[in-house]
Motif scaffolding. Sequence first.
Motif, PDB file in Angstrom:
ATOM      1  N   ALA A 242      -1.549   1.687 -12.938  1.00 43.81           N
ATOM      2  CA  ALA A 242      -0.351   2.105 -12.186  1.00 43.81           C
ATOM      3  C   ALA A 242       0.891   1.407 -12.717  1.00 43.81           C
TER       4      ALA A 242
ATOM      5  N   LEU B  23       1.806   2.693  -3.272  1.00 36.42           N
ATOM      6  CA  LEU B  23       0.727   3.288  -4.069  1.00 36.42           C
ATOM      7  C   LEU B  23       0.428   4.728  -3.671  1.00 36.42           C
TER       8      LEU B  23
ATOM      9  N   ASP C  17       0.619  -7.073  -6.020  1.00 33.83           N
ATOM     10  CA  ASP C  17       0.642  -5.958  -6.905  1.00 33.83           C
ATOM     11  C   ASP C  17       0.506  -6.439  -8.315  1.00 33.83           C
TER      12      ASP C  17
ATOM     13  N   ILE D 185       4.578   1.562 -10.982  1.00 32.73           N
ATOM     14  CA  ILE D 185       4.744   1.158  -9.587  1.00 32.73           C
ATOM     15  C   ILE D 185       5.394  -0.225  -9.539  1.00 32.73           C
TER      16      ILE D 185
ATOM     17  N   ALA E  84      -5.506   4.722  -6.235  1.00 31.60           N
ATOM     18  CA  ALA E  84      -4.770   3.846  -5.319  1.00 31.60           C
ATOM     19  C   ALA E  84      -5.695   2.779  -4.739  1.00 31.60           C
TER      20      ALA E  84
ATOM     21  N   ARG F 113       0.835  -1.214   0.000  1.00 27.89           N
ATOM     22  CA  ARG F 113       0.000   0.000   0.000  1.00 27.89           C
ATOM     23  C   ARG F 113       0.866   1.260   0.000  1.00 27.89           C
TER      24      ARG F 113
ATOM     25  N   VAL G 163      -6.396   0.171  -7.540  1.00 24.72           N
ATOM     26  CA  VAL G 163      -5.211  -0.654  -7.793  1.00 24.72           C
ATOM     27  C   VAL G 163      -4.999  -1.625  -6.638  1.00 24.72           C
ATOM     28  N   ALA G 164      -5.129  -1.130  -5.421  1.00 25.91           N
ATOM     29  CA  ALA G 164      -4.939  -1.978  -4.244  1.00 25.91           C
ATOM     30  C   ALA G 164      -5.941  -3.127  -4.225  1.00 25.91           C
TER      31      ALA G 164
END
Length: 279
Positions: free
Chosen positions: A82, A42, A249, A85, A50, A39, A53-54
């Motif tokens: 993302a 992000l 991720d 990342i 965020a 986390r 995506v999480a």
Amino acid sequence: MELSEEEKQARALRAVRPRHDDPEIPEGVTARDLDKGARNELKTLSKENAEGVAQHLAMAARLIESDPELAHRHAISAARRAGRIGIVRETLAITAYATGDYALAIRELRTYRRISGSNEQLALMVDSERGVGRPDRALEVGRSVQRSELSSATQVAVAIAMSGARLDLGQTEAALDELDIPQLNPDVAYSYSADLFSAYADVLEDLGRVDEAESWRERATRADAALGGDDGDLVEVYEEDIVFDSVDDVISDAAQRAPEEQRAPEEENGSEPVRPSDS
């Protein structure tokens, strides 16, 4: 109104990628279902992005064992939102590997290493090279990083992958040599010991050294049990730091399947040993 850099990037990605339908996020899944370290990566995203995506990363982690194809779809969705990342690229690589798309795994592992600077996924890279039928290249990749720079668990994982590449080439004695590392200690057990002992036993068996193979297989069984296996009638287990591959991720485009070369492992901490029972 001028678009943010994040929005520009998302539009650019959508323009070059084929259609992808986001898999459903079950009710109740939130960013808090994702590992805290993931986390934190992000935080450069907008709050709304965020969160999305999480959620996809959390679902990828949840499904990687039971439904790798669906986990991969979640990883792709995260990657589309993302792509820069590290944890997202790493997750995409892991899910690609789990679905047998080794070329994509190599590419994403390489990108992840460039973003993160970490070599702690080296073993997965070696195995992915094997997956695309390049055992010689797999050995080169495994030798490209000093083992001393890697965590103990990663050193073991790389040794096992390198041994597999030797077997692919028909080099059985060399495969055994790859596993003859300091962590091959029958008297203590770490989170990686059972896998190492089992791999060593398998190669010994291939060499016709059946009695030795059986002895190492028994050690593997005891190590696994001592570290949380089935029976409790073994030995006191001391504090241990089990290292898991970061599957929290997801990223990038799974549409492009350019066979790129290399990437590396991820970070891990040391662990306290457990002494396997002799009975």
